[in-house]
Design a protein around this motif. Sequence first.
Motif, PDB file in Angstrom:
ATOM      1  N   PRO A   1     -45.894  45.656 -45.085  1.00 42.65           N
ATOM      2  CA  PRO A   1     -44.983  44.819 -45.865  1.00 42.65           C
ATOM      3  C   PRO A   1     -43.520  45.128 -45.544  1.00 42.65           C
ATOM      4  O   PRO A   1     -43.174  46.255 -45.187  1.00 42.65           O
ATOM      5  CB  PRO A   1     -45.317  45.185 -47.314  1.00 42.65           C
ATOM      6  N   VAL A   2     -42.688  44.128 -45.685  1.00 40.84           N
ATOM      7  CA  VAL A   2     -41.250  44.313 -45.475  1.00 40.84           C
ATOM      8  C   VAL A   2     -40.686  45.086 -46.662  1.00 40.84           C
ATOM      9  O   VAL A   2     -40.899  44.691 -47.814  1.00 40.84           O
ATOM     10  CB  VAL A   2     -40.535  42.951 -45.333  1.00 40.84           C
ATOM     11  N   PRO A   3     -39.961  46.180 -46.414  1.00 41.74           N
ATOM     12  CA  PRO A   3     -39.403  46.951 -47.533  1.00 41.74           C
ATOM     13  C   PRO A   3     -38.432  46.123 -48.370  1.00 41.74           C
ATOM     14  O   PRO A   3     -37.740  45.239 -47.855  1.00 41.74           O
ATOM     15  CB  PRO A   3     -38.672  48.102 -46.825  1.00 41.74           C
ATOM     16  N   GLN A   4     -38.387  46.418 -49.649  1.00 40.92           N
ATOM     17  CA  GLN A   4     -37.428  45.758 -50.529  1.00 40.92           C
ATOM     18  C   GLN A   4     -36.005  46.003 -50.028  1.00 40.92           C
ATOM     19  O   GLN A   4     -35.681  47.091 -49.564  1.00 40.92           O
ATOM     20  CB  GLN A   4     -37.559  46.301 -51.958  1.00 40.92           C
TER      21      GLN A   4
ATOM     22  N   THR B   1     -34.636  44.646 -47.505  1.00 36.77           N
ATOM     23  CA  THR B   1     -34.569  44.529 -46.052  1.00 36.77           C
ATOM     24  C   THR B   1     -35.168  43.191 -45.640  1.00 36.77           C
ATOM     25  O   THR B   1     -36.033  42.649 -46.331  1.00 36.77           O
ATOM     26  CB  THR B   1     -35.365  45.674 -45.383  1.00 36.77           C
ATOM     27  N   ILE B   2     -34.709  42.656 -44.544  1.00 40.91           N
ATOM     28  CA  ILE B   2     -35.339  41.478 -43.961  1.00 40.91           C
ATOM     29  C   ILE B   2     -35.835  41.853 -42.565  1.00 40.91           C
ATOM     30  O   ILE B   2     -35.222  42.668 -41.877  1.00 40.91           O
ATOM     31  CB  ILE B   2     -34.363  40.277 -43.920  1.00 40.91           C
ATOM     32  N   ARG B   3     -36.989  41.302 -42.176  1.00 41.89           N
ATOM     33  CA  ARG B   3     -37.572  41.633 -40.871  1.00 41.89           C
ATOM     34  C   ARG B   3     -37.370  40.470 -39.903  1.00 41.89           C
ATOM     35  O   ARG B   3     -37.631  39.318 -40.231  1.00 41.89           O
ATOM     36  CB  ARG B   3     -39.054  41.932 -41.014  1.00 41.89           C
TER      37      ARG B   3
ATOM     38  N   HIS C   1     -31.639  45.131 -41.990  1.00 37.72           N
ATOM     39  CA  HIS C   1     -32.794  44.497 -41.377  1.00 37.72           C
ATOM     40  C   HIS C   1     -33.566  45.473 -40.495  1.00 37.72           C
ATOM     41  O   HIS C   1     -33.075  46.555 -40.165  1.00 37.72           O
ATOM     42  CB  HIS C   1     -32.358  43.296 -40.525  1.00 37.72           C
TER      43      HIS C   1
ATOM     44  N   GLU D   1     -39.111  37.375 -41.846  1.00 36.46           N
ATOM     45  CA  GLU D   1     -40.033  37.619 -42.953  1.00 36.46           C
ATOM     46  C   GLU D   1     -39.278  38.376 -44.035  1.00 36.46           C
ATOM     47  O   GLU D   1     -38.641  39.391 -43.757  1.00 36.46           O
ATOM     48  CB  GLU D   1     -41.250  38.413 -42.496  1.00 36.46           C
ATOM     49  N   THR D   2     -39.340  37.875 -45.257  1.00 39.79           N
ATOM     50  CA  THR D   2     -38.661  38.525 -46.374  1.00 39.79           C
ATOM     51  C   THR D   2     -39.615  39.472 -47.088  1.00 39.79           C
ATOM     52  O   THR D   2     -40.839  39.440 -46.875  1.00 39.79           O
ATOM     53  CB  THR D   2     -38.138  37.481 -47.371  1.00 39.79           C
ATOM     54  N   SER D   3     -39.076  40.297 -47.965  1.00 38.54           N
ATOM     55  CA  SER D   3     -39.903  41.274 -48.680  1.00 38.54           C
ATOM     56  C   SER D   3     -40.873  40.614 -49.648  1.00 38.54           C
ATOM     57  O   SER D   3     -41.860  41.232 -50.053  1.00 38.54           O
ATOM     58  CB  SER D   3     -39.012  42.275 -49.424  1.00 38.54           C
ATOM     59  N   ASP D   4     -40.614  39.341 -50.024  1.00 36.72           N
ATOM     60  CA  ASP D   4     -41.565  38.630 -50.886  1.00 36.72           C
ATOM     61  C   ASP D   4     -42.446  37.662 -50.099  1.00 36.72           C
ATOM     62  O   ASP D   4     -43.069  36.759 -50.662  1.00 36.72           O
ATOM     63  CB  ASP D   4     -40.847  37.897 -52.028  1.00 36.72           C
TER      64      ASP D   4
END
Length: 248
Positions: A17-20, A22-24, A48, A75-78
């Motif tokens: 998962p993408v960490p809160q 942060t944006i991937r 990022h 990809e966002t954290s949500d």
Amino acid sequence: MTGSERSLAKGSAAPGPVPQGTIRLYSMRFCPYAQRARLVLLAKGIKHEIVNINLKNKPDWFFEKSPLGLVPSLETSDGKIIYESPTVCEYLDDAFPGKKLLPSDPYAKAEQKMLLEAFSAITSIFYKIFIALKNGDVEIKSQFFEKFKKLEEALAKKNTPYFGGESVSFFDYMAWPWFEKFSYCGLEGLLDKTPNVKAWQDRMLQDPAVKATYTNLEDLSGFYKLYIENSVEAADYGLNSENCSPKL
């Protein structure tokens, strides 16, 4: 910034998962479309991480992150997914605070988007050029110049240091990645015929985000040699066992 240097290929495990906070960015080191997104992330100071993808040998899970199988994709954290380079970059400009790259004035914003649409005529034939020039086809160079000189006309008409005005803006970053490759493709001579664009290029070379994402001629040459050969090793050209681990 965190992220993998060596690209992930078929058979690799999907990242977690993408960490809160942060944006991937799913990227590829030599892709100009993905470089657009890296420029915007750095220019706006967005926290990022980068995951590089081997586009010649894509992991099966990557199509969940990019339905078209292309980079860039965010990809966002949500769990939200955003793809296509202009859309990715506009999203980053809208969704994150800091320096705004697109103007708030509707007409000025439309001007940049219209110029970007015109620029697509240059990018669409760019990859044909270095192959054609290596084969001695000079006619395609003159055809390219007919499209390229529209940039000179636009900048001369605006009479500003950058395409968006007095400072680097959205279109400047959207166009820049292809200018890095002019010398490799034997196109640097075109800049002698376009003095306003040449002055713009010199200014862009001093921009911190441009400096941070710049790819040198040696690495470009090595990449394109493998790319033309359709080698799955192209994406990782220049990396070695000492720097293939995630960059922290």
